[in-house]
Design an enzyme around this catalytic site. Sequence first.
Site, PDB file in Angstrom:
ATOM      1  N   CYS A 181      34.564   2.938 -25.169  1.00  0.00           N
ATOM      2  CA  CYS A 181      34.005   3.207 -23.748  1.00  0.00           C
ATOM      3  C   CYS A 181      34.800   3.818 -23.051  1.00  0.00           C
ATOM      4  O   CYS A 181      35.954   3.760 -22.689  1.00  0.00           O
ATOM      5  CB  CYS A 181      33.820   1.738 -22.938  1.00  0.00           C
ATOM      6  SG  CYS A 181      32.963   0.454 -23.882  1.00  0.00           S
ATOM      7  N   SER A 216      39.403   3.289 -23.381  1.00  0.00           N
ATOM      8  CA  SER A 216      40.546   4.416 -23.720  1.00  0.00           C
ATOM      9  C   SER A 216      41.409   4.484 -22.314  1.00  0.00           C
ATOM     10  O   SER A 216      42.430   5.171 -22.452  1.00  0.00           O
ATOM     11  CB  SER A 216      39.638   5.554 -23.841  1.00  0.00           C
ATOM     12  OG  SER A 216      38.678   5.922 -23.000  1.00  0.00           O
ATOM     13  N   ASN A 217      40.796   4.237 -21.175  1.00  0.00           N
ATOM     14  CA  ASN A 217      41.692   4.423 -19.935  1.00  0.00           C
ATOM     15  C   ASN A 217      42.950   3.480 -20.142  1.00  0.00           C
ATOM     16  O   ASN A 217      43.969   4.132 -19.752  1.00  0.00           O
ATOM     17  CB  ASN A 217      40.782   4.002 -18.613  1.00  0.00           C
ATOM     18  CG  ASN A 217      39.882   5.269 -18.408  1.00  0.00           C
ATOM     19  OD1 ASN A 217      39.856   6.435 -18.870  1.00  0.00           O
ATOM     20  ND2 ASN A 217      38.743   5.012 -17.727  1.00  0.00           N
ATOM     21  N   ASP A 218      42.719   2.248 -20.272  1.00  0.00           N
ATOM     22  CA  ASP A 218      43.805   1.343 -20.252  1.00  0.00           C
ATOM     23  C   ASP A 218      44.804   1.787 -21.760  1.00  0.00           C
ATOM     24  O   ASP A 218      45.974   1.726 -21.204  1.00  0.00           O
ATOM     25  CB  ASP A 218      43.377  -0.035 -20.279  1.00  0.00           C
ATOM     26  CG  ASP A 218      43.536  -0.743 -18.940  1.00  0.00           C
ATOM     27  OD1 ASP A 218      43.938  -0.181 -18.023  1.00  0.00           O
ATOM     28  OD2 ASP A 218      42.869  -1.824 -18.636  1.00  0.00           O
ATOM     29  N   GLU A 239      42.916  -2.403 -25.834  1.00  0.00           N
ATOM     30  CA  GLU A 239      43.170  -1.313 -24.678  1.00  0.00           C
ATOM     31  C   GLU A 239      44.751  -1.773 -24.429  1.00  0.00           C
ATOM     32  O   GLU A 239      45.249  -1.263 -23.431  1.00  0.00           O
ATOM     33  CB  GLU A 239      42.439  -1.747 -23.504  1.00  0.00           C
ATOM     34  CG  GLU A 239      42.339  -3.221 -23.004  1.00  0.00           C
ATOM     35  CD  GLU A 239      41.417  -3.818 -22.064  1.00  0.00           C
ATOM     36  OE1 GLU A 239      40.878  -3.051 -21.139  1.00  0.00           O
ATOM     37  OE2 GLU A 239      41.038  -4.813 -22.050  1.00  0.00           O
ATOM     38  N   HIS A 263       0.809  -1.299   0.023  1.00  0.00           N
ATOM     39  CA  HIS A 263       0.122   0.066  -0.001  1.00  0.00           C
ATOM     40  C   HIS A 263       0.884   1.210  -0.076  1.00  0.00           C
ATOM     41  O   HIS A 263       0.653   2.167  -0.650  1.00  0.00           O
ATOM     42  CB  HIS A 263      -0.882   0.065   1.222  1.00  0.00           C
ATOM     43  CG  HIS A 263      -1.606   1.393   1.511  1.00  0.00           C
ATOM     44  ND1 HIS A 263      -1.275   2.185   2.201  1.00  0.00           N
ATOM     45  CD2 HIS A 263      -2.923   1.683   0.802  1.00  0.00           C
ATOM     46  CE1 HIS A 263      -2.367   3.331   1.982  1.00  0.00           C
ATOM     47  NE2 HIS A 263      -3.121   2.995   1.091  1.00  0.00           N
TER      48      HIS A 263
END
Length: 756
Positions: A711, A662-664, A640, A380
């Site tokens: 990514c 793209s980070n690695d 990567e 409820h």
Amino acid sequence: MGIRIPDGFATTANAFRYFLQQNNLVSKLEELLDSLDKTSLENLGEIGKACRELVLSASVPKDLGAAILENYQRLSDGTPVSVAVRSSATAEDLPTASFAGQHDSFLNISGEKELLHAVQKCYASLFNDRAIKYRLDNGFEHMQVALSAGIQKMVRSDLGSAGVAFTNDPETGFENIIYITGAWGLGENVVQGAVNPDEFYAFKPNIEKSLPSVIHQKLGSKETKMIYSQNTAKPVTSVPTATRERNHYCLSLAETEIVAKWCFLIEKHYGMAMDVEWAKDGETGELYIVQARPETVHGSKKALTVKEYALTSKAKPILKGKAVGRSIASGRACLVDSIADASKVRKGDIIVADITNPDWNAMLRKAVCIVTNKGGRTSHASIVARELGIHAVVGTGDATKKLHDGQEITVSCIEGDEGMVYEGKIAWTEKEIDLGNLPKTKTHPMFILADPSKAFRLASYPNQGVGLLRMEFIISNTIRIHPMALVNFDQLPEGNDKKAIEGITAQYVDKRQFFVETLAQEIAMVAAAFHPKDVIVRMSDFKTNEYAQLIGGKTFEPGEENPMLGFRGASRYYHPLYRDGFGLECKAMKMVRDHYGLTNVKLMIPFCRTIEEGKKVLETMKAHGLERGKNGLEIYVMAEIPSNVILAEEFADIFDGFSIGSNDLTQLTLGIDRDSSLISDLFDENNPAVKKMLADVIGAAKRKDVKIGLCGQAPSDYPDFAGFLVELGIDSISFNPDALIKGIENIAKAESKKSL
């Protein structure tokens, strides 16, 4: 349609009007209701009580009573029978106003005298305080509304189970899901929110295809159950649920499939989203649908705007529960035990209660949100919160003990399906986004996702699917156990880890199956949310130090000086130290694709250093039933590592596409530890060396005619970076949910420049 319902009959709306006319009640009721102070409602309690007393002191006309009893005798077939007497008003259960809980129902009614009295009490409930106010709020004329009493044979769910289902997701309105809740005993405890129920999700397209549709289930604590009472004055009572029942689902998988199919057919029949009550007879084992009405929150509106919230300071929550709605509010806690506490509640308060009651609807309108000890997302409190446009945290367990009157708290429901209560006023930001005005782009905007509970909401955003679903986050947040600890459970030394695993996996004899089913169900939720768009699942990419943090993990993980460059990604999948754990991951993915039929799931291999390693991983996956090309399976590889770029064309020969991490790639191209604060200013995706790497790998993918996406955060943070990727002809860019809108705008700007 093959849907089983309890036998029964109903009094008509005309029978109610006849009852009023024969007792000369119409003018008396009109006079009373005309004297109601519609502005302050100060005399609502007095007027409502007087109306109900008028109805209850009247007599059921002999011919009406005879007709009711004649049908009751036909229903009982010569043997005493218990019935449910349910109220249904002519203005009730409309697509725009549900009147949920406004009128009364009476369970386990037996005998002619008790039946007639229950019908009369249903009639009187048309003049409950809450029903009178609800009609005022929704613009209904009091005396234009009539009431029908539905008399149904009682389903012996006191010996079985019962619950509620929605033919869309009650939180987001997502239309491809049927959401089912249930508990042991009569369904009233689920409806009232007196228990934390079991939850099930069924995927509608699979019902049409006759595929397994129940893609996710979650065990509720189901603390109490409502059963028949020997007391005629109080025909039902709540008792503690036995431990065995608490630890088992109230429906089997096969039974859940039947309830889901019936709900699907009911929605089809009415042509709208429905709120359905089901019951299972514990004597016969048969399932029934006992009630169906339109779902009123999402069924009648399509929102093109969304409000995004974000907490700007970190704090530890003092309470957690199930989130209802998506909002944040601060205010004064007001503990409410009964309607007698209504005078305590001030506008802007946060109502804190064990459970809420339909009598409280007037005071709930003053609240900015609700917090309860008990209840699920079909209780409820949840239904009323949605109708009022406020949020709630239900099923916290002990909110009324941990919070006190006047305490300032902040209630947040922005973290998926978990709601948080914080001490004091926590700062947050709000942003209104018009989704209807976002431009369409040729480059596919996709999501980076880690939390499956957010999938239904995010699916309504403009997107082309999920470019990266991070499996390891599901393992760490939901499964929490190291896969190899489950593979080798019997050999684990006795201790805290083994006890913890036994507790978490109590329902499973084969502990490995816990991992497979849990992972499959979490990923299936995302695949269903975005179906038929691609959902690219990255196989686990923990480092050894991260794996070691899982329950039982320290036993199976080697120590490494530099885990970032060590035993991670592809190298684990065929190695004796983790090969069997990877096998569990593969079984889960096979279950998603082959059992649930969610072939929009694609798989991706992270940190694959060499061509030979890629081939070994593909052979290992094939041995576990995941063969590239079979049943349309596509397997991608993360780009990567510089070797992925240098040998991109060779990698394209064995994989179906690339996703640039793209980070690695930046870290390994520039030789920078991205976790080091000392040299963090040198980490830059816009560095010419990194951009050359990106251009080379995208060019290679284009030459080999395979898909390639990226990514990362940079395309949303830097419009020029998005422009660079678009200029190179990248197929997709995946964003974290909070960056998607900005990312789409940056892609659109870049595409418009490119076309000039």
